[in-house]
Design an enzyme around this catalytic site. Structure first.
Site, PDB file in Angstrom:
ATOM      1  N   ASP A   1       0.889  -1.159   0.000  1.00 14.46           N
ATOM      2  CA  ASP A   1       0.000   0.000   0.000  1.00 14.46           C
ATOM      3  C   ASP A   1       0.927   1.209   0.000  1.00 14.46           C
ATOM      4  O   ASP A   1       1.721   1.384   0.931  1.00 14.46           O
ATOM      5  CB  ASP A   1      -0.895  -0.010   1.247  1.00 14.46           C
ATOM      6  CG  ASP A   1      -1.912   1.115   1.210  1.00 14.46           C
ATOM      7  OD1 ASP A   1      -1.549   2.243   0.788  1.00 14.46           O
ATOM      8  OD2 ASP A   1      -3.076   0.883   1.582  1.00 14.46           O
TER       9      ASP A   1
ATOM     10  N   VAL B   1      -0.532   4.028 -10.416  1.00 11.15           N
ATOM     11  CA  VAL B   1      -1.365   4.110  -9.220  1.00 11.15           C
ATOM     12  C   VAL B   1      -2.026   5.482  -9.161  1.00 11.15           C
ATOM     13  O   VAL B   1      -1.353   6.501  -9.340  1.00 11.15           O
ATOM     14  CB  VAL B   1      -0.476   3.938  -7.962  1.00 11.15           C
ATOM     15  CG1 VAL B   1      -1.267   4.233  -6.702  1.00 11.15           C
ATOM     16  CG2 VAL B   1       0.117   2.541  -7.906  1.00 11.15           C
TER      17      VAL B   1
ATOM     18  N   TYR C   1     -13.296  15.180 -12.659  1.00  9.66           N
ATOM     19  CA  TYR C   1     -11.949  14.671 -12.345  1.00  9.66           C
ATOM     20  C   TYR C   1     -11.367  15.441 -11.142  1.00  9.66           C
ATOM     21  O   TYR C   1     -10.605  14.908 -10.346  1.00  9.66           O
ATOM     22  CB  TYR C   1     -11.040  14.740 -13.569  1.00  9.66           C
ATOM     23  CG  TYR C   1      -9.845  13.805 -13.492  1.00  9.66           C
ATOM     24  CD1 TYR C   1     -10.008  12.428 -13.577  1.00  9.66           C
ATOM     25  CD2 TYR C   1      -8.549  14.302 -13.318  1.00  9.66           C
ATOM     26  CE1 TYR C   1      -8.923  11.570 -13.507  1.00  9.66           C
ATOM     27  CE2 TYR C   1      -7.455  13.461 -13.249  1.00  9.66           C
ATOM     28  CZ  TYR C   1      -7.647  12.092 -13.343  1.00  9.66           C
ATOM     29  OH  TYR C   1      -6.560  11.243 -13.271  1.00  9.66           O
TER      30      TYR C   1
ATOM     31  N   LYS D   1      -2.548  15.049 -10.575  1.00  8.74           N
ATOM     32  CA  LYS D   1      -1.798  14.691 -11.796  1.00  8.74           C
ATOM     33  C   LYS D   1      -0.862  15.830 -12.204  1.00  8.74           C
ATOM     34  O   LYS D   1       0.242  15.569 -12.718  1.00  8.74           O
ATOM     35  CB  LYS D   1      -2.755  14.349 -12.947  1.00  8.74           C
ATOM     36  CG  LYS D   1      -3.515  13.035 -12.769  1.00  8.74           C
ATOM     37  CD  LYS D   1      -2.612  11.824 -12.598  1.00  8.74           C
ATOM     38  CE  LYS D   1      -3.369  10.507 -12.764  1.00  8.74           C
ATOM     39  NZ  LYS D   1      -2.536   9.334 -12.403  1.00  8.74           N
TER      40      LYS D   1
ATOM     41  N   THR E   1     -10.984   0.771 -17.177  1.00 14.46           N
ATOM     42  CA  THR E   1     -10.276  -0.076 -16.206  1.00 14.46           C
ATOM     43  C   THR E   1     -11.082  -0.035 -14.905  1.00 14.46           C
ATOM     44  O   THR E   1     -12.096   0.660 -14.833  1.00 14.46           O
ATOM     45  CB  THR E   1      -8.868   0.477 -15.919  1.00 14.46           C
ATOM     46  OG1 THR E   1      -9.004   1.784 -15.353  1.00 14.46           O
ATOM     47  CG2 THR E   1      -8.015   0.561 -17.178  1.00 14.46           C
TER      48      THR E   1
END
Ligand code: NAD
Ligand code: 0WE
Length: 268
Positions: free
Chosen positions: A66, A94, A159, A166, A197
């Site tokens: 993790d 990730v 988002y 990001k 996904t």
């Protein structure tokens, strides 16, 4: 012989057969790389072990991790050091923000805790992995790679705080590249177009986002995990020896188009 023959990589971010990390593992394995894997928790362990087996890696090369835990990150590289005498790179695939952050108007739904978690899991974790991998990567002209999304630079509805994370992740590519370049390590990102996904499941209107993106893209279609995988394998190989601190778009060209030439559903 594949263009990654004799190289060893750690893949972080396999959760299913549709994971971008799985597409990357597939391409790297095909090109002759040896692979190690991490899994986020026990729930994902069996899936990652199965994938690892497909790519010729046994359980000794699979580690729980993790990325919120410094201890687990440290244990990954301690374990890896017992199996391998060096490492040629790490793939970081990730990203996470609490679900409530990704549904609604940004200024309505953003929270301090959501911001912290999104940045810790999606951005800081790349820095932490780079630091922990550093001793094993010394003197090997290695490569670090992460996955990002164009919503870091242009807003995308819902988002939200992931866009900020990001943006931070992309800046970390540049700072890590400057920091580790003198010891031969290259650091890059792939900015992928939308792909269905696990991380995309449960996102409202993801189908219409895929359709909009396909209509907008010069290639008039969405991209696959195989296409992202091939680009990742290239960027982590010596074929890309002159590329560092770069964000490579694998999105069919969509991010370069301001006004769609076609409406979704319209044929070209
Ligand atoms: P995925 O759900 O298959 O992979 C996400 C991974 O993040 C999973 O393996 C999950 O276990 C891992 N993860 C989340 N929290 C973690 C934690 N605390 N510790 C360790 N691992 C953790 O989805 P994906 O789409 O393959 O996502 C991989 C990367 O690609 C992400 O960074 C994502 O932002 C990025 N990306 C995805 C798309 C897309 O449309 N799917 C587009 C561009 C970029
Ligand atoms: O980076 C991503 C997914 C990131 C993600 C997804 C989830 C869903 C489940 C991060 N955290 C969570 N947390 C959860 O609880 N993508 C690029 C795929 C994606 O996600 C979106 C998108 C796109 C594209 C969310 C909103 C709008 C567009």
């Amino acid at each position: 012989m594949g263009f990654l023959a004799g190289k060893r990589f750690l893949i972080v971010g396999v959760a299913s057969d549709r994971s971008i990390a799985t597409g990357i593992a597939e391409a790297m394995h095909r090109e002759g790389a040896e692979l190690a894997f991490t899994y986020q928790n026990d729930k994902l362990k069996s899936r990652v072990l199965k994938a690892a087996e497909r790519y010729g890696s046994n359980e000794a090369l699979c580690f729980p991790c993790d990325v919120a835990s410094d201890e687990q990150i440290q244990q990954v590289f301690e374990g890896l050091g017992k199996q391998w005498d060096g490492l040629d790179g790490v793939v970081h695939a990730v990203g996470f923000a609490p679900g409530n952050e990704l549904d609604g108007n940004f200024a309505d739904v953003a929270t301090r805790e959501g911001f912290r978690i999104a940045h810790e899991i999606s951005s800081y974790s790349f820095v932490a992995l780079a630091q922990a991998a550093r001793p094993l990567m010394k003197g090997r002209n290695g490569a670090l790679l992460t996955l990002t999304y164009h919503a870091s630079r242009q807003t995308v509805p819902n988002y939200n705080v992931m866009g900020l994370a990001k943006a931070s992740l992309e800046a970390s590519v540049r700072y890590l590249a400057s920091s580790l370049g003198p010891e031969g390590t290259r650091v890059n990102g792939i900015s992928a177009g939308p792909i269905r996904t696990l991380a995309a499941s449960g996102i409202k209107k993801f189908r219409s986002m895929l359709d909009y993106n396909a209509a907008k893209a010069p290639l008039r279609r969405n991209v696959t995990i195989e296409e992202v995988g091939n680009t990742a394998a290239f960027l982590c190989s010596d074929l890309a020896s002159g590329i560092s601190s770069e964000i490579t778009y694998v999105d069919g060209g969509a991010a370069t188009v301001s006004m769609p030439f076609e409406e979704p559903g319209e044929e070209s």
